[in-house]
Structure formats: C-alpha cells, structure tokens
Design a protein around this motif. Structure first.
Motif, PDB file in Angstrom:
ATOM      1  N   ARG A  97       5.749   4.194 -20.202  1.00  0.00           N
ATOM      2  CA  ARG A  97       4.750   3.607 -19.324  1.00  0.00           C
ATOM      3  C   ARG A  97       5.352   2.457 -18.515  1.00  0.00           C
ATOM      4  NH1 ARG A  97      -0.360   2.990 -18.763  1.00  0.00           N
ATOM      5  NH2 ARG A  97      -0.180   0.822 -19.360  1.00  0.00           N
ATOM      6  N   ILE A  99       7.395   0.904 -15.551  1.00  0.00           N
ATOM      7  CA  ILE A  99       7.249   1.325 -14.157  1.00  0.00           C
ATOM      8  C   ILE A  99       8.147   2.525 -13.888  1.00  0.00           C
ATOM      9  CG2 ILE A  99       7.620   0.604 -11.778  1.00  0.00           C
ATOM     10  CD1 ILE A  99       6.953  -2.259 -12.815  1.00  0.00           C
ATOM     11  N   ARG A 102       8.713   7.032  -9.808  1.00  0.00           N
ATOM     12  CA  ARG A 102       7.766   7.346  -8.754  1.00  0.00           C
ATOM     13  C   ARG A 102       7.067   6.089  -8.246  1.00  0.00           C
ATOM     14  NH1 ARG A 102       2.143   9.999 -10.067  1.00  0.00           N
ATOM     15  NH2 ARG A 102       2.144   7.909 -10.936  1.00  0.00           N
ATOM     16  N   ASP A 103       6.628   5.259  -9.207  1.00  0.00           N
ATOM     17  CA  ASP A 103       5.997   3.992  -8.836  1.00  0.00           C
ATOM     18  C   ASP A 103       6.905   3.162  -7.950  1.00  0.00           C
ATOM     19  OD1 ASP A 103       3.727   4.475 -10.185  1.00  0.00           O
ATOM     20  OD2 ASP A 103       3.959   2.853 -11.647  1.00  0.00           O
ATOM     21  N   LEU A 106       7.044   4.634  -4.524  1.00  0.00           N
ATOM     22  CA  LEU A 106       5.794   4.429  -3.798  1.00  0.00           C
ATOM     23  C   LEU A 106       5.652   2.990  -3.334  1.00  0.00           C
ATOM     24  CD1 LEU A 106       3.421   6.546  -6.012  1.00  0.00           C
ATOM     25  CD2 LEU A 106       3.820   6.884  -3.566  1.00  0.00           C
ATOM     26  N   ARG A 107       6.135   2.077  -4.194  1.00  0.00           N
ATOM     27  CA  ARG A 107       5.965   0.676  -3.883  1.00  0.00           C
ATOM     28  C   ARG A 107       6.689   0.299  -2.596  1.00  0.00           C
ATOM     29  NH1 ARG A 107       6.275  -3.175  -8.982  1.00  0.00           N
ATOM     30  NH2 ARG A 107       4.893  -1.535  -9.694  1.00  0.00           N
ATOM     31  N   PRO A 111       1.785   1.184   2.251  1.00  0.00           N
ATOM     32  CA  PRO A 111       0.673   1.181   1.302  1.00  0.00           C
ATOM     33  C   PRO A 111      -0.384   2.193   1.724  1.00  0.00           C
ATOM     34  CG  PRO A 111       0.527  -0.700   2.777  1.00  0.00           C
ATOM     35  CD  PRO A 111       1.824  -0.007   3.085  1.00  0.00           C
ATOM     36  N   SER A 112      -1.150   2.705   0.753  1.00  0.00           N
ATOM     37  CA  SER A 112      -2.151   3.707   1.109  1.00  0.00           C
ATOM     38  C   SER A 112      -3.413   3.011   1.610  1.00  0.00           C
ATOM     39  CB  SER A 112      -2.457   4.615  -0.078  1.00  0.00           C
ATOM     40  OG  SER A 112      -2.434   3.887  -1.290  1.00  0.00           O
ATOM     41  N   LEU A 113      -3.388   2.658   2.867  1.00  0.00           N
ATOM     42  CA  LEU A 113      -4.537   2.023   3.502  1.00  0.00           C
ATOM     43  C   LEU A 113      -5.440   3.092   4.097  1.00  0.00           C
ATOM     44  CD1 LEU A 113      -2.667  -0.764   5.513  1.00  0.00           C
ATOM     45  CD2 LEU A 113      -3.847  -1.026   3.320  1.00  0.00           C
ATOM     46  N   SER A 114      -6.665   2.690   4.429  1.00  0.00           N
ATOM     47  CA  SER A 114      -7.545   3.581   5.180  1.00  0.00           C
ATOM     48  C   SER A 114      -7.018   3.679   6.611  1.00  0.00           C
ATOM     49  CB  SER A 114      -8.962   3.026   5.184  1.00  0.00           C
ATOM     50  OG  SER A 114      -8.982   1.751   5.811  1.00  0.00           O
TER      51      SER A 114
ATOM     52  N   MET B 214     -10.349  -1.952   4.315  1.00  0.00           N
ATOM     53  CA  MET B 214      -8.905  -1.739   4.389  1.00  0.00           C
ATOM     54  C   MET B 214      -8.443  -0.556   3.555  1.00  0.00           C
ATOM     55  SD  MET B 214      -7.695  -3.810   6.529  1.00  0.00           S
ATOM     56  CE  MET B 214      -5.918  -3.789   6.253  1.00  0.00           C
ATOM     57  N   LEU B 215      -9.175  -0.234   2.492  1.00  0.00           N
ATOM     58  CA  LEU B 215      -8.701   0.795   1.576  1.00  0.00           C
ATOM     59  C   LEU B 215      -9.396   2.131   1.775  1.00  0.00           C
ATOM     60  CD1 LEU B 215      -8.473  -1.392  -1.647  1.00  0.00           C
ATOM     61  CD2 LEU B 215      -6.731  -1.000   0.100  1.00  0.00           C
ATOM     62  N   ASP B 217     -12.042   4.761   4.328  1.00  0.00           N
ATOM     63  CA  ASP B 217     -12.652   5.034   5.629  1.00  0.00           C
ATOM     64  C   ASP B 217     -14.112   5.444   5.430  1.00  0.00           C
ATOM     65  OD1 ASP B 217     -10.761   4.650   7.823  1.00  0.00           O
ATOM     66  OD2 ASP B 217      -9.508   6.086   6.738  1.00  0.00           O
TER      67      ASP B 217
END
Lengths: 503, 503
Positions: A97, A99, A102-103, A106-107, A111-114, B214-215, B217
């Motif tokens: 567990r 980090i 993949r983490d 991704l970091r 970032p996964s924003l809208s 922001m996160l 939609d």
C-alpha cells in the motif's frame, strides 16, 4: 517486535525537524501508524512491549503507553492483556500500500480536473503583484495611507461593538456600510442607490463572477469591450459564457454592433468611466442608447466603475446606473484602488429585483464579508476620511501621471507614444518604432520593470502594439529611474536587433 | 424656462431628506438632470437663466452656475453665449422615457436570472443567525472570546508589518498562516500537510464551492451522506452536480453502495469526524476502504472536518487525509466554529497537484483573503492562544452538552430522545411521541427557539423525524430556560391537537 529498519524509521520520524512541534508520545504514535498504514507492519503483527520500545527509544514507558492507547483508540491496534499489542485485522493494511508506481506516475500528470476547472486553470487566474514595482498597473499608493486614523476607528468600533463583531454578519453587508456606499455613489458618481440595493462583496472580481453566473447560463453570450479588462473576460470564460467583442473608438464602445444585433447577447460588460485599457470615457448619447437597448430587450448592463474616483480633468461623467430609469444596470465598485487592496471590500449596486437572488448566491459561494472591516470602513466614510483621502490621492496621482507623460516624451519618444487618459491609475502607450511588443515587455521584465501588453487584451487582430503603464503607486523619482532604465533597455534591444540584421 | 410643476419638482428634489448629504449645487444639477433624463425637458428646450433660477430657488447665482457647468461637462446641456442654456439634442431625451407601464410590470415579476441563478435563488442560500438564540446550531460561544489578546496581536502585526498589510496578499494565503495551519492539522488531526499544500479561503463554504466547480462538471455525480450537511448539498446543486445519497449507520457512511457502483461518481463528500447531523464517527476500516476506492478510480475524497476541534470523549480519530498515501483527499477546515464566524477564514489542505489550479480559480472568484486577519491568526496560533482557546471551549461545550442532555431527559422525555454525540456543537434529537416535526419546529420558533428539522436533511424518505439542537453558544441557564419553554410549548401543542381530535 520491530525489525531494525522499522525501529530506525520510527526514530527518524521522531527526530524529523518537521515534527518538532508535536509532543513525544504523538510522534511515536504517528511513526508507528505510518508503518501500519504503509503496510510495513501487516495485520496481526505483534508490536514491541511498551517497556522494550521505551528502552530502545530512550523515552519513559508512560510516553510509549500514551502512544499505544491512542493507536488503540483509533482502531489501528488491538491490545490483549498478557499477550501484548497487535496490528488490527484490517484488510486494507496490506503490504504494497506504499505509494505505487502508478500513483507516482499519475502524480506527475495533469490533475484530473473538471472541464471548467481545467479552463480556469489554463486561464492563469488574475494575478496581482504582491509588492508593486514600476509600472505594475491598477495598484494605488499605500505607503502614505493614513493607517493611524484607520486604526483609531478600528479601536472605536471594537470598543462600541465588542464581541458583536465576532458574529456572523448580514450576507448583504452591514447596514452602516451599505448606507455610506449609497451616499457616496449618489453624491460622487451620480448614481441612484439606496442602502437596501447595495451588496457588499470581497472585490469587484467577485461581483463579476456573481453576475456571470446569476444572469447568464453557459453558452450564452455577453457583449464586452475590445480591448477588455482581462479579469472580467476570465470571469465570464470561467462561467462558460461566450464573449462577443465590441469595437471601441475615442468615445468608448461603438454601440452600432449591439444595436444591429440586439438579441445576440443578454448582457453587456463595460468600463465607461475610464475604459480599461484605453482610458476612453463613454459618451453620454451612447450611455443612453445602451440603456434604451437594455430596457427594450430586458438585457443587463454590467457597469464596472473600478477607478472612477481618480478623474483628473474636470468632473467624471455620471455613471450609467444613475441614468437608467429601467433598473437594468448593475453598478460595480471597489475599495481596492481608492483605499488599499488588502481591505478586500468591493460592492454592487443592484436593481431591486436582483438584491435577494444575488445575496442568496453569495451565501452559497463564501458566506459574507468580515463585519469588523465593514464597520471600520463605514466610519472611515462617514467621518469624511474617505473623501479626504481620495481628494489627496487624486492630486498625487495627477502629478505622477504628468511626470510620467513628460519623462516618456523626454526619454522614450523614439519608441512609444503616450495616450494620456483623463483618469485612472494607468496610461496606455503605443509602440511607434519597430520594437516588437513581446520583446519590449520581456526585456523590461528582465530589468525589474512590469508592463502589461495591449495586444493580449484585444479579441480581434486589429490592434496597436503597446503596453499599459501604472503610475499611481510610484513616486516621481521612482518613475524617473524606471523610465531611464526602460530607455536604456529599449535602446540596447534596438541596437541588438539592428546588429543581428547586419550580420 | 421651467413650468411651475418643473420648478416644484426641482425644489422637492433639493429638499428631499435622502439628498441631504449632497452639496446644494450637486442637488440642483441632479434635479435638472432628472427632468432631462425623464423627458420632462425635451431636446433643445431652453433652461432658465442662472440668475432667474437662483432667485426662484433662493440660492446664490454661483451655485446655479456650478450646477449648469457640471450639466454641460456631462453633455446634458449646450450653452450658447448670449442665448442661454439648452437641453442637448440627444434623441434619447424624449418624452415618455419615464418608467413605462411595462417596466413597472416587469419589475414586479420574477427577475430574469439564468437557469443556474434561479436554482441558486430557489435554494434559499445558506443563512446563518446574525444573533444566535437557543438552539441555533453550528454557532460557537463568542461572548467570552479573548478579544484583548487578539487585539494585542493585531497591534503587533501592524507595528511590524505596517503598510505592508495593505497590499495584495498571496492568493494561496500568507506563508505564516499556512505554516501554522499545517502544524496544527498535523499535530491535532493526524494530517499530512505542509505549508505549500494549504490554501487559505474565506470559509469552508468557499472550499466546497471551489471543489464542486474545479473537480466536477455539470451533470456529473458526487456521493454525499444521507442525511447531509445542507450547505454542502446546496454548493453541489449550485455547481450543477447530481448528488447521490449514501446511507449512514452508527459507524458513519455505509460504503457498500460506493463499492458496488464505484464509477457512479467522481467524488465523495463526507464529514467523518462528527457526521452532520447524526454525529457518527466514520470507522477506521471504512476510511481505508474509501481511500482504496478513490485511489483505484482516481476519484476525490472531500473531507469536511468542520468542528473536529470539539471532541468530548477521548481523542478524535485521525482525519482521512492523514491516512491517504495516494493524495486523493481534500481536507477542509474552518475557524468559524473554533474561533468566531466574523473572522472569515477557512482553508483546504490539497493534494500537491491541485494547489496551483485551485489557487488560480480562487483568484477568478474573489481574489484573496485579507492579509491582516491572516497574520493576526497566524500569531494567535503560533503563540499557543488558539490551542488554549480550543481546550478551554472544549470543556465548556462538554459541560453544556451534558446539561442539555440532562434537561431534555428531565423535561422533554415524553417528546424526544437525545442522541448524544461524541463531539461537535449540536445534538440530534429524535421525536418519540406523535408530535409532527414541522409543528414542533414552528411552535418552537413562535416562542423564540430555533430548531433545525432532521427530515429536510434526508434525501430519501426513510427518516426519523426530529431536530438538531445547538448547545455551544448558550450558557447552562440559557439552556435551562429554553428547554423549559420548549417543554411548555410541546405540552400545549399536544393538548391542543388532542382537544382538536376530541372535538
């Protein structure tokens, strides 16, 4: 029992300077918890006896006991009398567990924003200079602010209102401040305001954001000036609006395009007192025609009067809001420029039917504005300090504008032509030589001088290259030093590009 | 020349108490302008000579001259030497521009808001009590706040930072406060924060609004607790999100529904320390499973730790953020409850990749938080005042909770059952008799007592009727008076409905 490496990791955690503020037992608890959460100590693993661990760490047994009871209370360990302490049987405490690869990957990615979040991020936001340096625009002089009077009023408010100032404030704004604002805009800006139509906000930016969201839906259009104030355009973009740019001339917004296609947009945004960035004042007949359009089509006029306090030639023209008998105008003002940016108070004078909706929306966004600052500002206005400060800064700024104009004429006439505005805190300059705008701005920044390029403020290609120079926050000698530096920089730049061409 | 009625209207305008703050010449100017704008004086109309008007109004000729020059400067009138002053030839100055019948009608109709604006208005916003009265929830005791220490620190900051505090602040928050917050949440909440991951905001409401936009939609889903904190649900609704309610039990959120349909939503919102309104604490294994879900699906955990400072039974469980090695958790905190609502400072501890985007978005919404309040708060924390205040209020609130519990048992046991929480500023009570929730709350309000109904906080119909009682802001004797009053009210209500049934 701990492995040697685990004990070392606990010791390292305890000794880490970042954890120096924590009591010892908390540090031990957190260090052990880390081993559990990271999977280094799996479910069911026996922990060292408190006596043994206290010896290894050189701390009292009570300290270790305190750490273990907290771990137990939080559910990380089980304690069995006579058998000792074990890592709890929680399946999520499993090796690996830590980090993961993949983490880590991704970091480093976006970032996964809208979608709207990404757009807001890409816009770069509205950045202000934390310590103003020539010729950052839109910044007032704060070094001579009458801070002692302000503090005296603060003490008065505290003395009279005491702990009342600690409570939630009216989300529309405290009544004394709303009254003072209404009186001020009526007197100085020719507005038609009453205290119950004023909404106190954090800044004019918040007023713009509120208007964009409350009055228009994503995909709907708003007329804006071309060139336009970037903070407004970004607020409208963030709200998903389509900005329809309208051309300007010396009289301000050329309203033919609006009249020709009146239903294209539900609202118009403008800076009629001193247009940003050109400095033009919108002519009276255009103001009236705009009101006529808004009334006929039930459209909204968003009037940003951001620096109207500082008008140097004659009196400023009355605001659009005061000319509008149809209640289609939202008047936006701010104390960021007339007092100081750290105050965080702006406001809107609203048509009566928008007061309740806008106030409700404001409570959803961030609540309300701190009562203490509002009450102090109200006294500052009531006591005549605000009027006196504005008058005194108006003459200071008028002089600085004059100094800047003369110095540009003296040292920079080979490069730019100043377009002296009748008011505001900045002056546009148009590049007259062959210095490219980008190169000029970059070179200036390298020697510590801020210029805001004009091209980026234009929506269309038809634009004169140049930049905006703020003058309000800098003394005549600071202005002189910076103009001379700019002249040297531009001269070197020109010589450099000439020699490049010759080789 | 003016008609008699026009002269009277000018006189009335000048004498109106609302205009008392204006100099005389400004009042005359505005009164004449009004006649022009309203169309009462058409284009080309001759104005009275300044001498004549000064006589009619009983003022000096200079005063009228000042009014006329301003009208001229603004473009309302033309002045021809020897001929006098005329209303300018502007077609918009035409009769009938007075507020039309249509305007008057429209003004009484619903305002033309956007769809999202209407939805925000309909939600009613997040209203807080301006002067707390029993048993308004979520309000801390502020009457005993150490205001003198606070003011002393304020003076220190001003002395050392002076006019620096007037400038724009770092939109992420001032460094000393971010450091103090990081130290605090690490120590007291078991978080893993650093100063560069803290974003200082106005309130937790602003943090929620920022996360929602922001996160996610519009149209995207977010898991929320059922029942849920109304301020969060309204922020998500305002952002156009679909709220997917998740059931609770005594261990907090029942995460099976999330695990069963893991991709249904991109984020989860929860109050794991003391769930709002039930007071449940989320069990450790569920915290870990939630982190696992978020990590696997690159989803976000929005952890609102709004009143975790006030935990009365043992130590509070470490926050989710501190258990999350994958940086999927946004931790939200506020000083509204731990210090005072008028402060207007909340914060978020962000995953590293969200720091820049969230900070940029914040500049688009309202700019930044006032530096002065931030620097004072930083000192209040560094100097140990914050810790001391929280400890002292924790024991005050623990006693008040105990008092409320005993008084309910004594006076209200025929009506409600208290669900004593382990922490927070309010206690849920379930109605056990046949008193309907709505009737109970309305009757209480009629005698000046505030109760927040539980039913409206539930998304689904499966709900126990009852209400939330805030206890933190009221002394034991205030609590006793209010409980007795409530008992009388409920008894009368019951008797009334019984006698209704018998008739």
């Amino acid at each position: 029992m701990f492995k040697h490496s685990q004990l070392e990791s606990v010791k390292a955690w305890i000794a880490h300077p970042a954890h120096a503020g924590m009591p010892l037992h908390a540090r031990i608890q957190r260090a052990v918890r880390q081993l559990i959460v990271d999977g280094a100590l799996g479910p069911g693993k026996l922990l060292p006896a408190s006596r043994a661990l206290s010896k290894s760490l050189g701390v009292s047994r009570d300290t270790v006991e305190a750490a273990y009871s907290q771990l137990h209370a939080e559910g990380f360990i089980d304690r069995r009398v006579g058998s000792g302490s074990f890592v709890a049987q929680i399946t999520e405490f499993a090796p690996g567990r830590r980090i993961s690869q993949r983490d880590a990957l991704l970091r480093n990615q976006a970032p996964s924003l809208s979608k709207r979040g990404s757009a807001m991020f890409r816009s770069g936001g509205v950045r202000e200079m934390l310590i103003p340096r020539p010729f950052a625009h839109g910044v007032p002089e704060t070094r001579t602010f009458p801070l002692q009077s302000w503090e005296r009023l603060e003490r008065q408010v505290r003395k009279e209102a005491g702990v009342q100032t600690l409570l939630h404030g009216d989300p529309q704004g405290t009544e004394p401040l709303r009254r003072a604002i209404a009186d001020y805009v009526n007197l100085e800006r020719g507005a038609r305001a009453t205290a119950d139509r004023v909404l106190v906000l954090t800044s004019s930016q918040q007023a713009l954001s509120l208007c964009a969201n409350m009055l228009l839906d994503p995909g709907e259009a708003i007329f804006i000036e071309d060139p336009a104030y970037y903070g407004a355009r970004k607020a409208f973009d963030a709200a998903g609006l389509e900005c329809v740019p309208i051309r300007l001339d010396r009289q301000g917004l050329v309203i033919e395009q609006i009249i020709a296609d009146p239903q294209r947009a539900k609202a118009v945004f403008l800076t009629p007192s001193h247009q940003f960035p050109t400095g033009a004042t919108l002519a009276l007949d255009r103001r009236l025609a705009l009101i006529e359009w808004a009334s006929r089509h039930q459209a909204w006029i968003i009037e940003d009067d951001y620096d109207s306090e500082f008008h140097y030639a004659g009196k400023p023209t009355a605001c659009v809001q005061g000319l509008d008998p149809h209640d289609r105008t939202i008047y936006i003002g701010t104390f960021t420029k007339s007092l100081f940016p750290g105050l965080r108070i702006g406001y809107a004078v609203l048509p009566p039917q928008l007061v309740k909706p806008m106030t409700a929306a404001r409570t959803l966004l961030d609540g309300h504005t701190a009562p203490m600052a509002q009450l102090t500002l109200a006294r500052f206005m009531e006591g005549g300090h605000f009027g006196a400060h504005v008058r005194s800064m108006r003459s200071v700024y008028a002089e600085r504008l004059d100094v800047l104009d003369r110095l540009i004429d003296k040292h920079l006439s080979g490069f730019v032509e100043a377009r002296v505005p009748t008011g505001g805190l900045q002056m546009p300059c148009v590049l007259t030589g062959d210095l490219p705008e980008r190169a000029a701005i970059d070179a200036a920044r390298r020697v510590g001088i801020e210029l805001l390029g004009l091209s980026a403020l234009h929506a269309t290609g038809k634009t004169k290259a140049g930049f905006l120079m703020g003058f309000a926050a800098y003394t005549p000698s600071e202005i002189e030093i910076a103009v001379r530096k700019l002249a040297d920089t531009f001269t070197a730049l020109k010589r450099g590009s000439a020699s490049m061409r010759n080789h």
